[in-house]
Design an enzyme around this catalytic site. Structure first.
Site, PDB file in Angstrom:
ATOM      1  CB  CYS A 143     -32.464  79.253  31.663  1.00  0.00           C
ATOM      2  SG  CYS A 143     -32.725  77.627  32.370  1.00  0.00           S
ATOM      3  CG  HIS A 202     -28.568  79.388  30.029  1.00  0.00           C
ATOM      4  ND1 HIS A 202     -28.307  79.268  31.373  1.00  0.00           N
ATOM      5  CD2 HIS A 202     -29.432  78.391  29.716  1.00  0.00           C
ATOM      6  CE1 HIS A 202     -28.981  78.246  31.854  1.00  0.00           C
ATOM      7  NE2 HIS A 202     -29.679  77.687  30.870  1.00  0.00           N
ATOM      8  CG  ASN A 237     -29.067  74.743  32.961  1.00  0.00           C
ATOM      9  OD1 ASN A 237     -29.122  75.823  33.529  1.00  0.00           O
ATOM     10  ND2 ASN A 237     -29.893  74.415  31.970  1.00  0.00           N
TER      11      ASN A 237
HETATM   12  O1  UT7 Z   1     -31.707  75.838  30.200  1.00  0.00           O
HETATM   13  C1  UT7 Z   1     -32.541  75.241  29.263  1.00  0.00           C
HETATM   14  C2  UT7 Z   1     -32.824  73.869  29.775  1.00  0.00           C
HETATM   15  N1  UT7 Z   1     -32.532  72.735  29.017  1.00  0.00           N
HETATM   16  C3  UT7 Z   1     -31.691  72.605  27.964  1.00  0.00           C
HETATM   17  O2  UT7 Z   1     -31.082  73.486  27.486  1.00  0.00           O
HETATM   18  C4  UT7 Z   1     -31.569  71.222  27.423  1.00  0.00           C
HETATM   19  C5  UT7 Z   1     -31.395  71.204  25.940  1.00  0.00           C
HETATM   20  N2  UT7 Z   1     -31.233  69.855  25.456  1.00  0.00           N
HETATM   21  C6  UT7 Z   1     -30.145  69.122  25.673  1.00  0.00           C
HETATM   22  O3  UT7 Z   1     -29.201  69.583  26.297  1.00  0.00           O
HETATM   23  C7  UT7 Z   1     -30.090  67.730  25.072  1.00  0.00           C
HETATM   24  O4  UT7 Z   1     -31.222  67.539  24.237  1.00  0.00           O
HETATM   25  C8  UT7 Z   1     -30.042  66.603  26.153  1.00  0.00           C
HETATM   26  C9  UT7 Z   1     -28.687  66.629  26.832  1.00  0.00           C
HETATM   27  C10 UT7 Z   1     -31.150  66.802  27.182  1.00  0.00           C
HETATM   28  C11 UT7 Z   1     -30.213  65.246  25.503  1.00  0.00           C
HETATM   29  O5  UT7 Z   1     -29.203  65.039  24.515  1.00  0.00           O
HETATM   30  P1  UT7 Z   1     -29.573  64.470  23.074  1.00  0.00           P
HETATM   31  O6  UT7 Z   1     -28.316  64.323  22.338  1.00  0.00           O
HETATM   32  O7  UT7 Z   1     -30.628  65.388  22.522  1.00  0.00           O
HETATM   33  O8  UT7 Z   1     -30.123  63.032  23.415  1.00  0.00           O
HETATM   34  P2  UT7 Z   1     -31.565  62.416  23.139  1.00  0.00           P
HETATM   35  O9  UT7 Z   1     -32.586  63.051  24.032  1.00  0.00           O
HETATM   36  O10 UT7 Z   1     -31.823  62.445  21.666  1.00  0.00           O
HETATM   37  O11 UT7 Z   1     -31.351  60.946  23.610  1.00  0.00           O
HETATM   38  C12 UT7 Z   1     -30.465  60.048  22.944  1.00  0.00           C
HETATM   39  C13 UT7 Z   1     -30.448  58.728  23.690  1.00  0.00           C
HETATM   40  C14 UT7 Z   1     -31.828  58.188  24.025  1.00  0.00           C
HETATM   41  O12 UT7 Z   1     -31.786  56.779  23.922  1.00  0.00           O
HETATM   42  P3  UT7 Z   1     -32.363  56.042  22.624  1.00  0.00           P
HETATM   43  O13 UT7 Z   1     -33.807  56.433  22.560  1.00  0.00           O
HETATM   44  O14 UT7 Z   1     -31.549  56.561  21.486  1.00  0.00           O
HETATM   45  O15 UT7 Z   1     -32.127  54.603  22.944  1.00  0.00           O
HETATM   46  C15 UT7 Z   1     -32.032  58.560  25.466  1.00  0.00           C
HETATM   47  O16 UT7 Z   1     -32.905  57.707  26.137  1.00  0.00           O
HETATM   48  O17 UT7 Z   1     -29.790  58.910  24.959  1.00  0.00           O
HETATM   49  C16 UT7 Z   1     -30.631  58.407  26.018  1.00  0.00           C
HETATM   50  N3  UT7 Z   1     -30.399  59.202  27.220  1.00  0.00           N
HETATM   51  C17 UT7 Z   1     -29.436  58.903  28.097  1.00  0.00           C
HETATM   52  N4  UT7 Z   1     -28.508  57.928  28.135  1.00  0.00           N
HETATM   53  C18 UT7 Z   1     -27.654  57.921  29.180  1.00  0.00           C
HETATM   54  C19 UT7 Z   1     -31.048  60.305  27.641  1.00  0.00           C
HETATM   55  N5  UT7 Z   1     -30.522  60.737  28.794  1.00  0.00           N
HETATM   56  C20 UT7 Z   1     -29.516  59.884  29.104  1.00  0.00           C
HETATM   57  C21 UT7 Z   1     -28.605  59.815  30.170  1.00  0.00           C
HETATM   58  N6  UT7 Z   1     -27.694  58.816  30.168  1.00  0.00           N
HETATM   59  N7  UT7 Z   1     -28.594  60.711  31.177  1.00  0.00           N
END
Ligand code: UT7
Length: 320
Positions: free
Chosen positions: A118, A247, A277
């Site tokens: 990225c 980004h 993204n």
């Molecule tokens: O270009 C660089 C590439 N990547 C990035 O920049 C990504 C950077 N990170 C992020 O954008 C965020 O960390 C995410 C959007 C990927 C995730 O958001 P988060 O607020 O950090 O959520 P989390 O990973 O802490 O997950 C919270 C909950 C989990 O459930 P439990 O364990 O609390 O029951 C996940 O399983 O949300 C769940 N979850 C979802 N629920 C519905 C994860 N993905 C999804 C989804 N839909 N798509």
């Protein structure tokens, strides 16, 4: 090296595939919701290449390049070199940049790819800047082009909801006006963090893997530090900056960056609601939109900032 020469971004173009995949459509085959995706990422939809069609990154990249060339009023015969940032190349070789060169019908110059995920566009821009100020090239095409949807596991809700396909391109030209152009540029990497975001080239699991929480934390810190670095190098303050084009990974990363830098959100370009993204394409797509909307004018002071898998980090300060 002529001290009066600097590299100016003279035009920008972009291209995204027509097909749109909305969050609501993702709900139909994935345990997710529009509400979760919108509130956690700011993404509402993404453009994707049609499934089953093998649309390559060079096709998107050459279309974006054609728009940038047209806006610059230039023909590809005037271009000395093409750098394409991509982590989704058509082939290991020939490079996607060589394929774009062929698609444009360009017989002259050189072409090569850069792999910095990225942060690829800023890495490529930094390289073009160095080549221009050292006198190796006068006019260059810098392109970020990605077909990310090919690399996604559509059963993994942690990753597949985040990304879209697209390309952005700029024409960068040597000008005898060092008060404008790319004023300062910074790239860095931390290979020890490579495991938090990766796409294996070989082996069984050829999908993207990501520890989203780790990437999130590092992204905010590193984009803030690299923004400060290009400002320091240019002896400028954030108050002088008209626009930051970060980004487009997640609206919450950008809000956290704004709050850490104490910089108003109104002066930060965001468009991930419509594109998701698009990795190396995200900054040039956002740059073209901001330019089209009149948010970039002659004299505008703009900072680009990004991080990507690697971990790779990059920022540029540009006076238009
Ligand atoms: O270009 C660089 C590439 N990547 C990035 O920049 C990504 C950077 N990170 C992020 O954008 C965020 O960390 C995410 C959007 C990927 C995730 O958001 P988060 O607020 O950090 O959520 P989390 O990973 O802490 O997950 C919270 C909950 C989990 O459930 P439990 O364990 O609390 O029951 C996940 O399983 O949300 C769940 N979850 C979802 N629920 C519905 C994860 N993905 C999804 C989804 N839909 N798509």
């Amino acid at each position: 090296m002529d001290k009066n020469i600097s590299a100016h971004i003279v035009s920008a173009g972009s291209y995204v595939p027509e097909q749109i995949l909305t969050n609501k459509e993702l709900e139909m085959f994935l345990d997710t919701s529009d509400e979760w995706i919108t509130s956690r990422t700011g993404i509402k939809q993404r453009h994707i290449v049609p499934r089953g069609h093998n649309t390559p990154a060079s096709e998107l990249g050459s279309k974006a390049a054609q728009v940038a060339l047209e806006k610059a009023g230039m023909d590809c015969s005037q271009i000395d070199g093409i750098i394409c940032a991509t982590f989704t190349p058509d082939y290991f070789f020939p490079s996607t940049a060589c394929r774009i060169q062929a698609a444009l019908g360009m017989k002259n110059g050189f072409a090569f790819d850069i792999s910095a995920a990225c942060a690829g566009f800023v890495y490529a821009l930094n390289t073009a800047n160095s080549m221009i100020i050292s006198g190796q090239a006068k006019n260059m095409l810098v392109i970020g082009s990605e077909v990310i949807t090919k690399t996604l596991d559509w059963t993994d809700r942690n990753t597949c909801i985040l990304f879209g396909d697209g390309a952005g391109a700029v024409v960068v030209s040597a000008k005898e006006d060092s008060s404008r152009g790319i004023i300062s540029s910074y790239i860095a990497s931390d290979g020890s963090l490579g495991d938090i975001l990766k796409l294996p080239a070989w082996g069984e699991s050829r999908f993207m893997h990501m520890n989203g929480n780790d990437v999130f934390k590092h992204a905010v810190r590193l984009m803030s530090e690299s923004t400060q670095k290009v400002l320091e190098d240019a002896h400028m303050d954030l108050e002088q900056i008209d626009l930051i084009i970060p980004h487009q990974a997640n609206i919450r990363i950008i809000q956290a960056l704004a709050s850490l830098l104490k910089f108003p959100m109104e002066k930060i370009v965001t468009n991930m609601d419509r594109y998701g993204n698009t990795s190396s394409a995200s900054i040039p797509i956002a740059l073209e939109e901001a330019w089209n909307e009149g948010r970039i004018k002659e004299g505008s002071k703009v900072v680009l900032s990004c991080i990507g898998g690697g971990i790779t980090i990059g920022s540029s300060l540009i006076i238009f």
